[in-house]
Design a protein around this motif. Structure first.
Motif, PDB file in Angstrom:
ATOM      1  N   ASP A  43      55.916  19.018  22.936  1.00  0.00           N
ATOM      2  CA  ASP A  43      55.850  17.563  23.160  1.00  0.00           C
ATOM      3  C   ASP A  43      54.444  17.028  23.111  1.00  0.00           C
ATOM      4  OD1 ASP A  43      58.430  16.670  23.540  1.00  0.00           O
ATOM      5  OD2 ASP A  43      58.483  17.383  25.594  1.00  0.00           O
ATOM      6  N   ASN A  44      53.586  17.677  22.383  1.00  0.00           N
ATOM      7  CA  ASN A  44      52.191  17.252  22.345  1.00  0.00           C
ATOM      8  C   ASN A  44      51.666  17.409  20.932  1.00  0.00           C
ATOM      9  OD1 ASN A  44      49.759  16.332  23.366  1.00  0.00           O
ATOM     10  ND2 ASN A  44      49.016  18.383  23.857  1.00  0.00           N
ATOM     11  N   PHE A  45      50.660  16.640  20.611  1.00  0.00           N
ATOM     12  CA  PHE A  45      50.004  16.760  19.318  1.00  0.00           C
ATOM     13  C   PHE A  45      48.542  16.413  19.509  1.00  0.00           C
ATOM     14  CE2 PHE A  45      48.767  15.139  15.059  1.00  0.00           C
ATOM     15  CZ  PHE A  45      48.997  16.308  14.353  1.00  0.00           C
ATOM     16  N   ARG A  46      47.682  17.209  18.885  1.00  0.00           N
ATOM     17  CA  ARG A  46      46.256  16.976  19.051  1.00  0.00           C
ATOM     18  C   ARG A  46      45.482  17.589  17.877  1.00  0.00           C
ATOM     19  NH1 ARG A  46      43.770  21.783  21.200  1.00  0.00           N
ATOM     20  NH2 ARG A  46      45.316  23.252  21.971  1.00  0.00           N
ATOM     21  N   ALA A  47      44.312  17.068  17.634  1.00  0.00           N
ATOM     22  CA  ALA A  47      43.386  17.681  16.699  1.00  0.00           C
ATOM     23  C   ALA A  47      42.552  18.714  17.451  1.00  0.00           C
ATOM     24  CB  ALA A  47      42.483  16.619  16.084  1.00  0.00           C
ATOM     25  N   TYR A  48      41.929  19.607  16.719  1.00  0.00           N
ATOM     26  CA  TYR A  48      41.032  20.585  17.369  1.00  0.00           C
ATOM     27  C   TYR A  48      40.003  21.057  16.338  1.00  0.00           C
ATOM     28  CZ  TYR A  48      43.480  24.323  14.914  1.00  0.00           C
ATOM     29  OH  TYR A  48      44.002  25.133  13.934  1.00  0.00           O
ATOM     30  N   GLY A  49      38.903  21.528  16.858  1.00  0.00           N
ATOM     31  CA  GLY A  49      37.922  22.178  15.985  1.00  0.00           C
ATOM     32  C   GLY A  49      37.081  21.232  15.144  1.00  0.00           C
ATOM     33  N   LEU A  50      37.315  19.927  15.253  1.00  0.00           N
ATOM     34  CA  LEU A  50      36.563  18.963  14.439  1.00  0.00           C
ATOM     35  C   LEU A  50      35.101  18.920  14.840  1.00  0.00           C
ATOM     36  CD1 LEU A  50      39.416  18.161  13.661  1.00  0.00           C
ATOM     37  CD2 LEU A  50      38.791  15.777  14.001  1.00  0.00           C
ATOM     38  N   PRO A  51      34.165  18.736  13.937  1.00  0.00           N
ATOM     39  CA  PRO A  51      34.318  18.722  12.479  1.00  0.00           C
ATOM     40  C   PRO A  51      33.859  20.027  11.843  1.00  0.00           C
ATOM     41  CG  PRO A  51      32.220  17.747  13.047  1.00  0.00           C
ATOM     42  CD  PRO A  51      32.787  18.370  14.315  1.00  0.00           C
ATOM     43  N   ARG A  52      33.991  21.139  12.548  1.00  0.00           N
ATOM     44  CA  ARG A  52      33.403  22.375  12.011  1.00  0.00           C
ATOM     45  C   ARG A  52      34.369  23.548  12.120  1.00  0.00           C
ATOM     46  NH1 ARG A  52      28.183  22.883  10.603  1.00  0.00           N
ATOM     47  NH2 ARG A  52      28.250  25.081  11.154  1.00  0.00           N
ATOM     48  N   HIS A  53      35.569  23.387  11.616  1.00  0.00           N
ATOM     49  CA  HIS A  53      36.499  24.520  11.621  1.00  0.00           C
ATOM     50  C   HIS A  53      35.968  25.619  10.704  1.00  0.00           C
ATOM     51  CE1 HIS A  53      40.096  26.944  11.100  1.00  0.00           C
ATOM     52  NE2 HIS A  53      40.628  26.304  12.125  1.00  0.00           N
ATOM     53  N   ARG A  54      36.089  26.857  11.147  1.00  0.00           N
ATOM     54  CA  ARG A  54      35.525  28.005  10.423  1.00  0.00           C
ATOM     55  C   ARG A  54      36.119  28.243   9.035  1.00  0.00           C
ATOM     56  NH1 ARG A  54      35.346  32.974  14.709  1.00  0.00           N
ATOM     57  NH2 ARG A  54      33.407  32.427  15.762  1.00  0.00           N
ATOM     58  N   HIS A  55      37.244  27.626   8.757  1.00  0.00           N
ATOM     59  CA  HIS A  55      37.810  27.808   7.418  1.00  0.00           C
ATOM     60  C   HIS A  55      37.128  26.921   6.376  1.00  0.00           C
ATOM     61  CE1 HIS A  55      41.894  29.724   8.787  1.00  0.00           C
ATOM     62  NE2 HIS A  55      40.874  30.559   8.893  1.00  0.00           N
ATOM     63  N   THR A  56      36.254  26.027   6.837  1.00  0.00           N
ATOM     64  CA  THR A  56      35.592  25.109   5.904  1.00  0.00           C
ATOM     65  C   THR A  56      34.811  25.832   4.796  1.00  0.00           C
ATOM     66  OG1 THR A  56      35.415  23.506   7.718  1.00  0.00           O
ATOM     67  CG2 THR A  56      34.084  23.080   5.752  1.00  0.00           C
ATOM     68  N   PRO A  57      33.938  26.780   5.144  1.00  0.00           N
ATOM     69  CA  PRO A  57      33.130  27.394   4.077  1.00  0.00           C
ATOM     70  C   PRO A  57      33.983  28.152   3.050  1.00  0.00           C
ATOM     71  CG  PRO A  57      32.857  28.582   6.155  1.00  0.00           C
ATOM     72  CD  PRO A  57      33.578  27.304   6.477  1.00  0.00           C
ATOM     73  N   GLU A  58      35.078  28.696   3.510  1.00  0.00           N
ATOM     74  CA  GLU A  58      35.960  29.437   2.606  1.00  0.00           C
ATOM     75  C   GLU A  58      36.592  28.488   1.584  1.00  0.00           C
ATOM     76  OE1 GLU A  58      38.714  31.578   5.001  1.00  0.00           O
ATOM     77  OE2 GLU A  58      40.059  32.004   3.299  1.00  0.00           O
TER      78      GLU A  58
END
Lengths: 351, 351, 351, 351
Positions: free
Chosen positions: A203-218
């Motif tokens: 029953d919840n929704f949220r963003a996380y890790g913004l703006p530097r999620h580790r999958h970015t460089p990949e």
């Protein structure tokens, strides 16, 4: 087919659980070793009741020892945290054991980039040049030749597959891409932690890790290769109140403002016509995570918005199967000379 | 406070259900009439067992008749589909009854725009000039004077509140905005339909309505007013496997590429300092839909990404309370001279 | 009403969270102290973002000290584990502070029974005779007189309220009762643990604790008192993939095999006619957990099966509100001379 | 294996969807016909996007015609409502087509009992004596010989398999059995209806159908056969907020009050030792619905309560796979001379 003996290090996480499930139905691979420090000594069927009466249930969980692994296994899957895999791969490779690494340790070609995003030293740099990025649609030939496959991240799999045809066919501006990704909670791992308790996620929704999620460089690495120059994009992640599935909504600017859905759709169809796991949906249809559950499919939906001259690409995968363990199995198949889809042909329940 | 008698047309939908809930706890309003063609004749407490032993349970559901309404009600909430409300409002206003319309019929100032997006004729055009767009933070003074409030859409509420401080303070480029919104399933309404069955929504995630969701012109109207010129933006919606809550992730380009999180955060805090329902989160914190459940709060999180020069604004609301019935009640409070938060001060369970 | 200052020890669990929510809307109580060893030093609004801009948000979390408590509080809620509360209650009572204990420590009149089921020594035996079992419908007068209320367990609340009218009116055989209870996951607490992770609970259903759930002796104590002799019953619990709510399906044998639904229903209605929180549903209707969410209601449905001569009683409550924190607040209201339902009159969202 | 051509009537329901999924992975069966009046003319892959790129996707949905069926199919699955199947089976059988009926029409040997519970006439009485009750563990030899298999109901499958060893070994009193069953929402079917909308089922739990669920006579028929005399039992059903899975908690009285968990467990193990789909869990372990998802497993947990002299049997199945379509496929396998588990050997994702 002859039997391939495989080992699985990191049996207790969701990727390990999913691999145990898939291996139980594989026509040629046999689980010969399953490792976990915490659960060593238990029968696998005792630890995972769903495995009872299935192949693999009687394997006794052990502590990882490279020598033991070399004795019993042709290939080992590493389903351990980033930073740990880099130390396990070397001894295995030295002993002639093939390795599929599900962690991030060998995905980034540039060790400096890795160290900047993962905040620890890379002490397996010498292995990096042997590692192949394990996205079968892009690198099947290389994967078949290597002994070390770096299994892609879950989000990057969806984003790279989603963008591939658009970049390959030069349909979009590579330097103005925004990715809004949403993942089921298995992506958050199986560690005991309050933020991933049922009552915190449900029953919840949220963003996380913004703006530097580790999958970015990949993602940027592969997109840059496709674009032919270094690309920076905005990659952003959200946690869905469900177990499995990733949907990435990818916002791009059309290079040709007059491009139509017809022309874009045709380019996508053409690009993927020999890739049975990529399903370019009919015009007007949008992907749903349930339709790819437990499978290797990547469903791609296309939206052209003439008002804003944007192409919106929606890509759905199963984060654990296509985004981790199934893809690892496909890579292992290629590395062992088996058909890429061995053990991966069955549909999972979708409702 | 003196008692205000209110009527509620469209009791069977989720907005009607939520209004019935809120009215049961309102210190000054009394539910004097509840209308539904399909359920006429039933006691409200019989139709909604949660209402039993609470104020309103003994109201007998009736078929809407403007004359009856005028006899029993000071104000009527219209929780009926777009296209229906426009015919009901006139007779009520003529009879001296105030109206809060939860449909889209009076939100768009330009009837031509309305007709283009809603695909039916607007036959209440003469009323449009009296209608006030019911976003209390922006238009409280006008709402207090009008007899016809157009209650904003759920998504627009989250997007307009999210963007307001950024536009007001000229922090962003108004012509390069991408909105990625996600809503719980109450937003899809309470009609019997296969695509919203439990087993179709549960464990699933998908986009819908792309690229022409009907809430687009409403957002563009208010954003254009704030920007001072006509703005087109990309607005895109997704269905979450949960009941309530909207999270809008709003991607914008910073006007000043050197802007910092500090400066942006301070501008937001300053703009909203006298608006208790707007909670600008501490730097680094991101909103979660559960924290606003059942409330009028709009929680706003801010992310500045120096790599891509973007400001990402995340705005969370409860789609049924702030995004529909609670906001309707706040508007009714203003129209009746009550404190704007009467009946809206209580926290709902969040886990 | 004059202000009552209250303290809350154990702020981080779901019962503590729910009490913080309810107190924020209480017309007379003021949260003067909130304790948690792990989170001491944080503002409550920082720890619980949903509380920001509400009463209580600015309380700074502290480590529990009886003297501090006595200085700031008229009454303290103990929302701590069984075995811990028994040591905290004495010093508070000695200092003239009223106590509502949400743990099991003072529920069982017989310390020997407690020790057998809870597997640790009871070192607050002298306080037991002062403790009142805090079920307002049964013991309101005693609660109003005591300084130490033992707040009932969640399951027992549903079972005892469900059985009360049947036993009181001698409709059933007390010695052949089977209780099949199902609870939402907040009942499992807020400890970081793998079995209560989202991905382990979601899409899953299981029994647990069979056949010796610790709530058994508490139920048997009250049922025995009602039956007039010592009763043993079969009490069994299951974990639902949802946050809140208990439904207990209670299987009983009718004493009069010719008893009808009419006669049983009438007896229940008569028994509960002056208890607004007990809603005996119309004949044929069955309770749903959503209808009692966030409230003090106990909804009771009745089924008479002439084929098997059984009366099946279905009782639904909210495990956190009626089953814990709401009931604690009702007891505190009684102990402080306030109306029993102060701060408990509002309906929560049900969809 | 030679190819068996099969037809599937009733493609749009959850049982039809599940059969389409399973057939796509079957090594010998080929979907030759898929029928639905409402969806006739569409490709199956268009109607079910999850099927695209899989066997069966190109079948065009047609309206059921017995002659067409006879021309293209060796065997037909009827996944249609009770009352409809009885008219379809005759013509198919007359034309030499084998039939697996997933409805209730041929499960009850006594047409009078059927008519009393299902409230409509049985106009296929002459076929009843040929029909075999399709529970493979009990009736495999008969199923292999028949042309008409009556596929068991979902709840009865769990209850009969749960009770079988206890009755066979005379461990319990057959006349004092209470069954408390809980099912996922796929069991409620795929009809557009408000009570099964996501927002009505999610976060909610309720009983339904008490005290006369239509599966009662089917359970009583098989339990009576096992007990050797006519048995009446109390069977009660509940709706879980999840898609798949049934857990039946079966309360029984031990015949020997001194019976131990050891002795009961051993009897169960012995009874099922040659049945790979029945997993009697280790002592102390309890079944979870997720562990049987998408499979033919029935997981059985045993609890002996010495306080109340009861044996509590917990049986978990997947209501759509073991409880409907998977079992239908197993029966079809037997009827066609294939291994009973052909196409049923794969594990589904469990998290």
């Amino acid at each position: 087919m002859k039997t391939i003996n495989v080992g699985l290090v990191g049996i207790t996480g969701y990727a390990g659980m999913e691999l145990a499930r898939l291996l139980a139905g594989h026509p040629a691979m046999r689980l010969a070793m399953a490792c976990s420090r915490a659960e060593a000594g238990k029968r696998l069927g005792e630890f995972y009741p769903f495995l009872e009466h299935m192949p693999g249930a009687d394997v006794v969980i052990s502590v990882f020892e490279p020598k033991e692994a070399a004795q019993h296994c042709d290939l080992v899957f590493l389903a351990v945290p980033a930073g740990t895999a880099m130390d396990m791969a070397g001894p295995l490779l030295d002993a002639g054991v093939k390795v599929v690494d599900l962690s991030a340790d060998f995905r980034i070609h540039d060790a400096g980039v890795y160290e900047r995003w993962y905040k620890h030293e890379h002490h397996g740099k010498d292995l990096l040049r042997w590692a192949v990025y394990g996205l079968p649609e892009l690198y099947a030939a290389d994967i078949a030749q290597t002994s070390l496959t770096a299994n892609p991240g879950c989000y990057p799999t969806s984003v790279i597959l989603g963008l591939y045809a658009a970049l390959k066919n030069k349909l979009i501006e590579p330097d103005d891409i925004v990715v809004d990704s949403k993942s089921g909670a298995t992506g958050a791992g199986r560690k005991a932690a309050v933020p991933t308790l049922f009552c915190e996620v449900s029953d919840n929704f949220r963003a996380y890790g913004l703006p530097r999620h580790r999958h970015t460089p990949e993602i940027e690495q592969e997109v840059s290769l496709l674009a032919g120059h270094e690309v920076r994009l905005s990659f952003n992640t959200h946690l869905l109140p469900m177990n499995r599935g990733i949907l990435s909504t990818i916002y791009t600017k059309l290079r040709d403002p007059a491009a139509t859905l017809d022309s874009v759709h045709e380019a996508f169809l053409r690009t993927w016509e020999h890739s049975p796991w990529i399903r370019v949906l009919p015009k007007g249809a949008l992907p749903e995570t349930r339709y790819v559950r437990g499978s290797m499919f990547c469903d791609i939906g296309l939206v052209v918005d003439p008002r804003t001259k944007r192409l919106i690409i929606l890509a759905a995968i199963d984060n654990l199967c296509r985004g981790a363990s199934g893809q690892a199995l496909a890579n292992a198949n290629l590395m062992c000379g088996l058909p890429v889809n061995a053990g991966l042909e069955h549909l999972a329940p979708l409702a």
